[in-house]
Design an enzyme around this catalytic site. Structure first.
Site, mmCIF file in Angstrom:
data_model
loop_
_atom_site.group_PDB
_atom_site.id
_atom_site.type_symbol
_atom_site.label_atom_id
_atom_site.label_comp_id
_atom_site.label_asym_id
_atom_site.label_seq_id
_atom_site.Cartn_x
_atom_site.Cartn_y
_atom_site.Cartn_z
ATOM 1 N N LYS A 1 0.793 -1.236 0.000
ATOM 2 C CA LYS A 1 0.000 0.000 0.000
ATOM 3 C C LYS A 1 0.829 1.292 0.000
ATOM 4 O O LYS A 1 0.506 2.248 0.711
ATOM 5 C CB LYS A 1 -0.955 -0.003 1.194
ATOM 6 C CG LYS A 1 -1.974 -1.114 1.141
ATOM 7 C CD LYS A 1 -2.913 -1.094 2.311
ATOM 8 C CE LYS A 1 -2.242 -1.592 3.572
ATOM 9 N NZ LYS A 1 -3.185 -1.884 4.646
ATOM 10 N N ASP B 1 -5.503 -5.404 10.737
ATOM 11 C CA ASP B 1 -6.817 -4.733 10.752
ATOM 12 C C ASP B 1 -7.988 -5.707 10.570
ATOM 13 O O ASP B 1 -9.079 -5.484 11.090
ATOM 14 C CB ASP B 1 -6.891 -3.589 9.730
ATOM 15 C CG ASP B 1 -6.445 -3.981 8.334
ATOM 16 O OD1 ASP B 1 -6.009 -5.127 8.150
ATOM 17 O OD2 ASP B 1 -6.526 -3.137 7.417
HETATM 18 C C1 BGC Z 1 -2.096 -5.931 3.827
HETATM 19 C C2 BGC Z 1 -2.951 -6.611 4.874
HETATM 20 C C3 BGC Z 1 -4.116 -5.720 5.281
HETATM 21 C C4 BGC Z 1 -4.879 -5.262 4.048
HETATM 22 C C5 BGC Z 1 -6.045 -4.350 4.378
HETATM 23 C C6 BGC Z 1 -2.959 -5.439 2.689
HETATM 24 O O1 BGC Z 1 -2.184 -4.694 1.789
HETATM 25 O O2 BGC Z 1 -1.126 -6.821 3.331
HETATM 26 O O3 BGC Z 1 -2.177 -6.959 6.001
HETATM 27 O O4 BGC Z 1 -4.957 -6.433 6.141
HETATM 28 O O5 BGC Z 1 -4.007 -4.590 3.173
HETATM 29 O O6 BGC Z 1 -5.639 -3.193 5.014
#
Ligand code: BGC
Length: 442
Positions: free
Chosen positions: A167, A203
């Site tokens: 992200k 989360d």
């Molecule tokens: C992460 C997860 C997270 C999800 C939602 C993903 O990019 O790898 O750990 O739960 O995003 O936030």
């Protein structure tokens, strides 16, 4: 003139529709996707297959959902997007309430998202310090739930190694390190306050736990927003990488990595390949890139049933693009198509988990609840309906209730800490009473 525009629009939409054909996934295709995910989940759980698995199936060391006897004051940290939040949460047993006493948001500037780990954790520790000052909590040593929404290999509830950033984050020196240790070191560097025991939370887990406080049959947590992921309660006997056969443990599936080994090759479109190649992490989190939508807000506005076309025109203008009425229609068609595929793929993944839980427990019929969060699920005009309709088809023997979480990343983190404390207390009581019995035997 009007009829000319209408027929031009119909022709262009027809031609664009041809390009969009690979985005429409039949029920049979979704069943195949689900069967593949089922295999990958089993590989992720296996002791000897885990390291090669694209769906990581990470043990969270959360062994129980709330039972309503939790209580106390907690701090919660929430890092998972471009903002970071600090919260003070109170869990009140008698009134069965989880109260957010106060909270503060700190922006994470882009240079910190891409800077060093030390800068990131110093920034977090500084925000926490300011918050504790404002709440006059600096003299207390409160337990802390840390929602860290990135894939982590959890060793214990308070030891969590970052596997990789996702992200848009890319801070150096954090991958492969224990995030709790980095947080504690940053707090010690400051030396102006201390924290109690720490529970690390994804989360999805926070979402499941916060919904689980209201609905005891909530055993799945799902996020569909900037990123996508889900967790669920798995039988310990299937969690081969953790000792013990009894009970259950919450598994963070990290389903965003599904397809990283090429298993989704036949449904990846040429557009998905470009999105992946031009991302900051090419080759990883393929499923997430197929689900997540860029500028969710825009897409949701464009797909609004009544004002969608008008919104599309305004957005195209805002983006400084030259457009005519036909362009606006095409943009809307593209958004509808991508959203619909996204909802159906999420449905296939969720149905895989529900079917798995049902088979694990040898049930003919499973009634369960999914705690959900994320901007795509919450804000998109028809995403949730489309997802639920497809889940019903793909998991016909499961009755799934969807509960939108109320601040899962904040209150949920506090809830995980509270449950961990309750379990620790219970096992301490058990040890004490074992001691007494031994004494009596002597
Ligand atoms: C992460 C997860 C997270 C999800 C939602 C993903 O990019 O790898 O750990 O739960 O995003 O936030």
């Amino acid at each position: 003139m009007l009829s000319w525009i209408v027929s031009k629009a119909a022709l262009v939409c027809y031609l664009v529709g041809k390009y969009l054909e690979p985005f429409s996934l039949s029920l049979e295709k979704l069943q195949e996707v689900s069967a593949q995910l089922q295999k990958d989940m089993t590989r992720g759980l296996g002791k000897h297959t885990h390291h090669r698995a694209s769906v990581k199936m990470l043990p969270t060391f959360v062994r129980a959902t709330p039972d309503g006897t939790e209580k106390g004051d907690f701090l919660a940290l929430d890092l998972g997007g471009t903002n970071f939040r600090v919260l003070h949460v109170r869990v009140m047993e008698e009134e069965q309430k989880v109260l957010k006493m106060d909270s503060q948001i700190c922006a994470i500037p882009r240079e910190i998202m891409l800077g060093t780990g030390e800068q990131l954790f110093d920034h977090i520790a500084e925000c926490l310090s300011e918050f504790l000052d404002s709440q006059k909590l600096k003299r207390q040593t409160l337990p802390l739930g840390f929602t860290f929404s990135f894939p982590c290999e959890q060793k214990e509830i308070d030891k969590s190694i970052l596997i990789r950033w996702t992200k848009g984050f890319n801070c150096s020196g954090v991958e492969g390190e224990d995030v709790v240790k980095l947080l504690k070191e940053a707090i010690h560097r400051r030396g102006d306050y201390d924290i109690g025991s720490v529970a690390m939370v994804n989360d999805t887990v926070g979402t499941m736990m916060s919904c689980g406080y209201w609905d005891r049959s909530c055993e799945i947590g799902m996020i569909i927003g900037t990123g996508t992921n889900a967790c669920y309660m798995e039988e310990m006997k299937n969690v081969k990488r953790v000792e013990g056969e009894d009970g259950r443990m919450c598994i963070n599936t990290e389903w965003g990595g599904f397809g990283d080994d090429g298993s989704l090759g036949d449904i990846l479109t040429e557009f998905d390949k470009v999105v992946d190649k031009t991302s900051i992490n090419p080759g990883v989190h393929i499923f997430e890139k197929m689900i997540r939508k860029f500028e969710t807000r825009f897409i949701s506005e464009i797909e609004e049933p009544d004002s969608g076309l008008e919104n599309a025109q305004q957005i195209l203008t805002k983006l400084n693009l030259k457009w005519d009425l036909v362009d606006a229609r095409v943009v809307r068609l593209v958004c509808d198509t991508i959203s619909s595929r996204s909802a159906r793929l999420c449905a296939a993944a969720l149905a895989t988990i529900a079917n798995r839980i049902r088979l694990n427990r040898g049930l003919d019929y499973l009634k369960t609840t999914v705690g959900v969060d994320g901007t795509v699920y919450r804000k998109h005009p028809n995403f949730s309906e489309e997802l639920q309709a497809a889940v019903r088809l793909l998991a016909p023997k499961c009755d799934i209730k969807f509960l939108v979480s109320e601040d899962g990343s904040g209150k949920g983190a506090a809830m995980v800490t509270a449950v961990a404390q309750r379990l620790a207390l219970q096992s301490r009581l058990l040890e004490d009473s074992d001691g007494e019995e031994n004494g009596e035997d002597e």
